[in-house]
Motif scaffolding. Sequence first.
Motif, mmCIF file in Angstrom:
data_model
loop_
_atom_site.group_PDB
_atom_site.id
_atom_site.type_symbol
_atom_site.label_atom_id
_atom_site.label_comp_id
_atom_site.label_asym_id
_atom_site.label_seq_id
_atom_site.Cartn_x
_atom_site.Cartn_y
_atom_site.Cartn_z
ATOM 1 N N LEU A 1 38.714 41.828 19.461
ATOM 2 C CA LEU A 1 39.337 40.536 19.621
ATOM 3 C C LEU A 1 40.488 40.315 20.627
ATOM 4 N N GLY A 2 40.238 39.169 21.166
ATOM 5 C CA GLY A 2 41.536 38.946 22.142
ATOM 6 C C GLY A 2 42.263 37.670 21.720
ATOM 7 N N GLU A 3 43.401 37.669 21.439
ATOM 8 C CA GLU A 3 44.216 36.472 21.000
ATOM 9 C C GLU A 3 45.497 36.425 22.170
ATOM 10 N N THR A 4 45.692 34.978 22.156
ATOM 11 C CA THR A 4 46.797 34.745 22.980
ATOM 12 C C THR A 4 48.080 34.188 22.157
ATOM 13 N N LYS A 5 49.106 34.615 22.645
ATOM 14 C CA LYS A 5 50.546 34.385 22.129
ATOM 15 C C LYS A 5 51.519 34.224 23.180
ATOM 16 N N ASP A 6 52.490 33.267 23.415
ATOM 17 C CA ASP A 6 53.533 33.124 24.263
ATOM 18 C C ASP A 6 52.980 33.529 25.940
ATOM 19 N N GLY A 7 51.636 32.746 26.155
ATOM 20 C CA GLY A 7 51.286 32.982 27.460
ATOM 21 C C GLY A 7 50.723 34.589 27.551
ATOM 22 N N LEU A 8 50.425 35.580 26.917
ATOM 23 C CA LEU A 8 49.889 36.608 26.909
ATOM 24 C C LEU A 8 48.724 36.919 26.081
ATOM 25 N N SER B 1 47.404 34.592 30.979
ATOM 26 C CA SER B 1 48.517 34.083 31.630
ATOM 27 C C SER B 1 48.504 32.697 32.441
ATOM 28 N N PHE B 2 47.240 32.707 33.037
ATOM 29 C CA PHE B 2 47.050 31.643 33.909
ATOM 30 C C PHE B 2 46.006 30.272 33.321
ATOM 31 N N ASP B 3 45.586 30.519 32.091
ATOM 32 C CA ASP B 3 44.757 29.698 31.308
ATOM 33 C C ASP B 3 43.619 29.168 32.048
ATOM 34 N N LEU B 4 43.031 30.203 32.967
ATOM 35 C CA LEU B 4 41.698 29.658 33.620
ATOM 36 C C LEU B 4 40.604 29.589 32.262
ATOM 37 N N PRO B 5 39.458 28.898 32.688
ATOM 38 C CA PRO B 5 38.454 28.877 31.660
ATOM 39 C C PRO B 5 37.775 30.330 31.818
ATOM 40 N N HIS B 6 37.401 30.830 30.511
ATOM 41 C CA HIS B 6 36.748 32.274 30.336
ATOM 42 C C HIS B 6 35.424 32.560 31.255
ATOM 43 N N ALA B 7 34.512 31.724 30.969
ATOM 44 C CA ALA B 7 33.331 32.212 31.525
ATOM 45 C C ALA B 7 33.346 31.938 32.909
ATOM 46 N N GLU B 8 33.924 30.968 33.645
ATOM 47 C CA GLU B 8 34.086 30.761 34.878
ATOM 48 C C GLU B 8 34.793 31.962 35.590
ATOM 49 N N THR B 9 36.030 32.206 35.099
ATOM 50 C CA THR B 9 36.846 33.166 35.593
ATOM 51 C C THR B 9 36.040 34.429 35.725
ATOM 52 N N HIS B 10 34.945 34.938 34.626
ATOM 53 C CA HIS B 10 34.441 36.155 34.624
ATOM 54 C C HIS B 10 33.501 35.871 35.922
ATOM 55 N N THR B 11 32.768 34.710 35.903
ATOM 56 C CA THR B 11 31.746 34.680 37.028
ATOM 57 C C THR B 11 32.290 34.765 38.331
ATOM 58 N N ASP C 1 49.929 32.289 43.279
ATOM 59 C CA ASP C 1 49.928 33.122 41.885
ATOM 60 C C ASP C 1 49.571 34.462 42.076
ATOM 61 N N ILE C 2 48.841 34.952 43.213
ATOM 62 C CA ILE C 2 48.416 36.343 43.376
ATOM 63 C C ILE C 2 49.283 37.251 43.121
ATOM 64 N N ASP C 3 50.622 37.227 43.735
ATOM 65 C CA ASP C 3 51.455 38.226 43.339
ATOM 66 C C ASP C 3 51.710 38.363 41.878
ATOM 67 N N ARG C 4 51.744 37.483 41.141
ATOM 68 C CA ARG C 4 52.271 37.485 39.696
ATOM 69 C C ARG C 4 51.020 38.028 38.893
ATOM 70 N N ALA C 5 49.652 37.656 39.406
ATOM 71 C CA ALA C 5 48.701 37.977 38.474
ATOM 72 C C ALA C 5 48.473 39.632 38.831
ATOM 73 N N THR C 6 48.840 40.078 40.035
ATOM 74 C CA THR C 6 48.583 41.219 40.525
ATOM 75 C C THR C 6 49.527 42.100 39.757
ATOM 76 N N GLU C 7 50.948 41.819 39.421
ATOM 77 C CA GLU C 7 51.764 42.626 38.799
ATOM 78 C C GLU C 7 51.307 42.712 37.245
ATOM 79 N N ILE C 8 50.642 41.565 36.565
ATOM 80 C CA ILE C 8 50.592 41.528 35.369
ATOM 81 C C ILE C 8 49.061 42.475 35.082
ATOM 82 N N ALA C 9 48.404 42.410 36.005
ATOM 83 C CA ALA C 9 47.050 43.460 35.985
ATOM 84 C C ALA C 9 47.340 44.763 36.192
ATOM 85 N N THR C 10 48.389 45.129 36.764
ATOM 86 C CA THR C 10 48.483 46.473 37.281
ATOM 87 C C THR C 10 49.572 47.158 36.203
#
Length: 358
Positions: free
Chosen positions: A128-135, A248-258, A314-323
Motif C-alpha cells: 500500500l502506498g499512501e500520500t500525506k503532506d506531499g510525501l 512529491s510532484f503529483d505526476l500521474p502514476h502510469a505515465e511516470t513509470h513508463t 525540479d531535478i535537484d529536489r527530486a534527486t535529494e528526496i530519492a536518495t
Amino acid sequence: MMPFTYNGLPSRVIFGQGTLAQVAEEVRSLGGSRVLVLSTPEQEGQARQVLDQLGELGGDVFPGARMHTPVETTEEAMRALASLGADGVVAIGGGSTIGLAKAIALRTGLPQVAIPTTYAGSEMTPILGETKDGLKTTQRTLEVLPETVIYDVDLTLGLPVGMSGTSGINAIAHAVEALYAKDRNPIVSLMAEEGIAALARSLPTIAGTPADATARSDALYGAWLCGACLGSVGMSLHHKLCHTLGGSFDLPHAETHTIVLPHAVAYNAEAAPDAMARIARALGVEDAAAGLFDLASAVGAPTSLGALGFTVEDIDRATEIATRNPYWNPREVEAEGIRRLLADAQAGQRPASEEAHQ
C-alpha cells in the motif's frame, strides 16, 4: 541452482471473459452481506454496473478514489463505509481504486474483492502506498492483499489506447525490477519474463486494434504475472523514483513509470547483466533499456517527464528526496547518477550507455 525462498501469496484469482457475473458469489463466499463499491469519478458507471450485479449484497458506490491514495480521501471513504454499515469492499478500476480498498482494509480488516480494469497489477500485491503532506510512503503487509481478484477481459476492451500503453508498461516495470531484486528467485523470474513477453507482444496490437480480445487477454494475463512479481519480491530504484515523482510532484502514476523505466534500467544495466539479458529476450530486442523506450514510443506513450510538467528546476529536489532513504538496488544509488537519469527522463532522451555520458 541458487538457494532461494519463495512465498506464495494467499489470493484467489478468477480469469476470463464475462467473469464479472461471479462477483456476488465471491462476495458471499467471503461472508459479505452489504458491501461498498469503490471507483474513481470517471469509472462510476462501471461501479454501478457492479452494484447491479451484487443485487441485495450491494450497498452503495463511493466514486471518489484518487491517484496516490491521499489519506484525506481514505478518511472520506471510511465515513461512507461507516454510514452504510458495510462488511466488505469491492474495488473496480486501476491502482487508485484498488489502493483505496487496501487503505480501508488496513484500517478495518474488512475483506476485499478487486476487479482490475487496467494493467497496474496492484491487486496482486500486499503493498500500500499512501500520500500525506506531499510525501508518499509505502508499506508491505498481508493485511492489504485482496482476498479475491476477478479479471474480466471484457472490462478492458474499452480501456483507452493511451492508458492501455502506459498501464501495461507500468506492469512491465514490476517484472523488470523483480528480475534484479535482492530477494529474487527462479519462480518469480519465470513469471517476470513471461509477463514482460505477454505485454510486449500485446500492447502494440492493442494500440492499433483496441478491441482485439486476444491481445486484451494476453495483456491482462501479463499484468497479472507482473503484479504477482511485485507482490512477491522487493523493488528497487525505479519504484523509489516513481514514488518520489508521484508523491512529491503529483505526476500521474502510469505515465511516470513508463517514462522512468528505460532510464532506471540503463542505470542498472552493468550491475545486473543476467536480468538485462532476460528483459531483452522477452522484448525481442538486443538492448533492454532502449527496447523499453522503443516499446513506449510504439504504443504512443509519453517519453518525457517534461511533458508531464516536471521541469529542469525540479531535478535537484527530486534527486535529494530519492536518495535520502534509497531502496536496495543492484548498483549503488549515487546522487550524480540519479540527477543525470532524471535529466535524461525529463528531456525524453533515448537511453544511452554509461560510457556515452563520460
